[in-house]
Design a protein around this motif. Sequence first.
Motif, PDB file in Angstrom:
ATOM      1  N   SER A 199     -16.974  74.109  83.066  1.00  0.00           N
ATOM      2  CA  SER A 199     -16.657  75.342  83.768  1.00  0.00           C
ATOM      3  C   SER A 199     -16.056  75.065  85.133  1.00  0.00           C
ATOM      4  O   SER A 199     -15.055  75.678  85.528  1.00  0.00           O
ATOM      5  CB  SER A 199     -17.920  76.205  83.908  1.00  0.00           C
ATOM      6  N   GLN A 200     -16.636  74.136  85.869  1.00  0.00           N
ATOM      7  CA  GLN A 200     -16.110  73.806  87.191  1.00  0.00           C
ATOM      8  C   GLN A 200     -14.777  73.066  87.091  1.00  0.00           C
ATOM      9  O   GLN A 200     -13.907  73.229  87.958  1.00  0.00           O
ATOM     10  CB  GLN A 200     -17.136  72.975  87.952  1.00  0.00           C
ATOM     11  N   THR A 201     -14.592  72.284  86.039  1.00  0.00           N
ATOM     12  CA  THR A 201     -13.308  71.604  85.841  1.00  0.00           C
ATOM     13  C   THR A 201     -12.186  72.606  85.592  1.00  0.00           C
ATOM     14  O   THR A 201     -11.036  72.405  86.023  1.00  0.00           O
ATOM     15  CB  THR A 201     -13.402  70.623  84.659  1.00  0.00           C
ATOM     16  N   LEU A 202     -12.508  73.697  84.922  1.00  0.00           N
ATOM     17  CA  LEU A 202     -11.511  74.732  84.631  1.00  0.00           C
ATOM     18  C   LEU A 202     -11.276  75.675  85.805  1.00  0.00           C
ATOM     19  O   LEU A 202     -10.530  76.642  85.675  1.00  0.00           O
ATOM     20  CB  LEU A 202     -11.946  75.535  83.406  1.00  0.00           C
ATOM     21  N   GLY A 203     -11.917  75.409  86.940  1.00  0.00           N
ATOM     22  CA  GLY A 203     -11.617  76.174  88.149  1.00  0.00           C
ATOM     23  C   GLY A 203     -12.693  77.133  88.595  1.00  0.00           C
ATOM     24  O   GLY A 203     -12.532  77.784  89.640  1.00  0.00           O
ATOM     25  N   ALA A 204     -13.783  77.245  87.872  1.00  0.00           N
ATOM     26  CA  ALA A 204     -14.858  78.148  88.267  1.00  0.00           C
ATOM     27  C   ALA A 204     -15.716  77.504  89.343  1.00  0.00           C
ATOM     28  O   ALA A 204     -16.035  76.304  89.254  1.00  0.00           O
ATOM     29  CB  ALA A 204     -15.716  78.528  87.069  1.00  0.00           C
ATOM     30  N   GLY A 205     -16.067  78.276  90.349  1.00  0.00           N
ATOM     31  CA  GLY A 205     -16.931  77.774  91.401  1.00  0.00           C
ATOM     32  C   GLY A 205     -18.382  77.772  90.972  1.00  0.00           C
ATOM     33  O   GLY A 205     -18.735  78.211  89.865  1.00  0.00           O
ATOM     34  N   ARG A 208     -19.669  81.408  90.115  1.00  0.00           N
ATOM     35  CA  ARG A 208     -19.142  81.928  88.855  1.00  0.00           C
ATOM     36  C   ARG A 208     -19.706  81.157  87.666  1.00  0.00           C
ATOM     37  O   ARG A 208     -19.992  81.729  86.615  1.00  0.00           O
ATOM     38  CB  ARG A 208     -17.621  81.854  88.861  1.00  0.00           C
ATOM     39  N   THR A 209     -19.872  79.851  87.824  1.00  0.00           N
ATOM     40  CA  THR A 209     -20.481  79.057  86.755  1.00  0.00           C
ATOM     41  C   THR A 209     -21.910  79.513  86.487  1.00  0.00           C
ATOM     42  O   THR A 209     -22.339  79.614  85.329  1.00  0.00           O
ATOM     43  CB  THR A 209     -20.468  77.566  87.131  1.00  0.00           C
TER      44      THR A 209
END
Length: 299
Positions: A199-205, A208-209
């Motif tokens: 999730s964080q790799t795809l841009g979610a902070g 949001r994660t």
Amino acid sequence: MTFVSPGGRPAPPARRPRWTGFVYVLPLLVFLAALFLVPLVRLLRLSFNPVDAFNAALPGWTLAQYGRVLTEPYFYGSLLQTLATALLVAVLCVTLAYPAAYALARQRPGVLRTLLFVIVISPLLTSVVVRTYGWVVLLSGNGVVNKALVATGLRDQPAQLLTSYPAVVVAVTHVLLPFAIIPLTTALGGQDRNLHRASQTLGAGPVRTFLRVTVPLSLPGMVTGALIVFALAMGIYITPLLVGGVTQPLTGIRVYDQVTTVFDYPVAAALSFALLALTIVSTSLLAGVFRIWERRLHG
């Protein structure tokens, strides 16, 4: 020794009779029938007995006791108040349990995690009466809470905290809180950390994660904890009785009053089964709502 069939293949092992498993659970079934089902059936039979002018049970069958429970505000009002209280306590327990369960699940195995887990489950090793009397001491007229209120100038004199509904809610929440922490810790600890990293790799902070990954995946633990706390809160009466007194409009206290003061056992039995039916129906409805919610979250 292995037996070989005429074709050269090992013969299949002999199958055990299907009733072998039943033999293993037979002692448990006998135990439950003797100590739970039989008294429950007798209590159900008592709820249909008529009473005389002195509330003594008479032979025969009648629905008068259930009619009183469902038509007199003194009884059905307590059922509604008990339902509202159980829902409130369930929400409070899950809300308060989530941070503690999250911290436990994220803590690496070691001494600190073991210590935190012991702190969480230690209330379950103490009698509920002892824990409740702890709140009686804290909330009494000369207790720590009132002394702090007077010392800080928030009140000129001690407040009447005991025998109040908020005190009952706080004490019941404290008693039932571990039952929400344990399933939540299991649900949070069983999550795959790779999903959080993805999730964080795809841009979610982090926020949001947490909201889009951690919370939805922990929903089964939230549901389990909420249902356990709700069912226990529906039938609890020792804590509300000691903290709030006999004037609290909760069904458990109403049953206690009918048995110990009024001596109307058929009405107490009818009120108990009305509470049992309300608990089963409410728990089933809540489980269905949570199941629909979980399906919508997971598509």
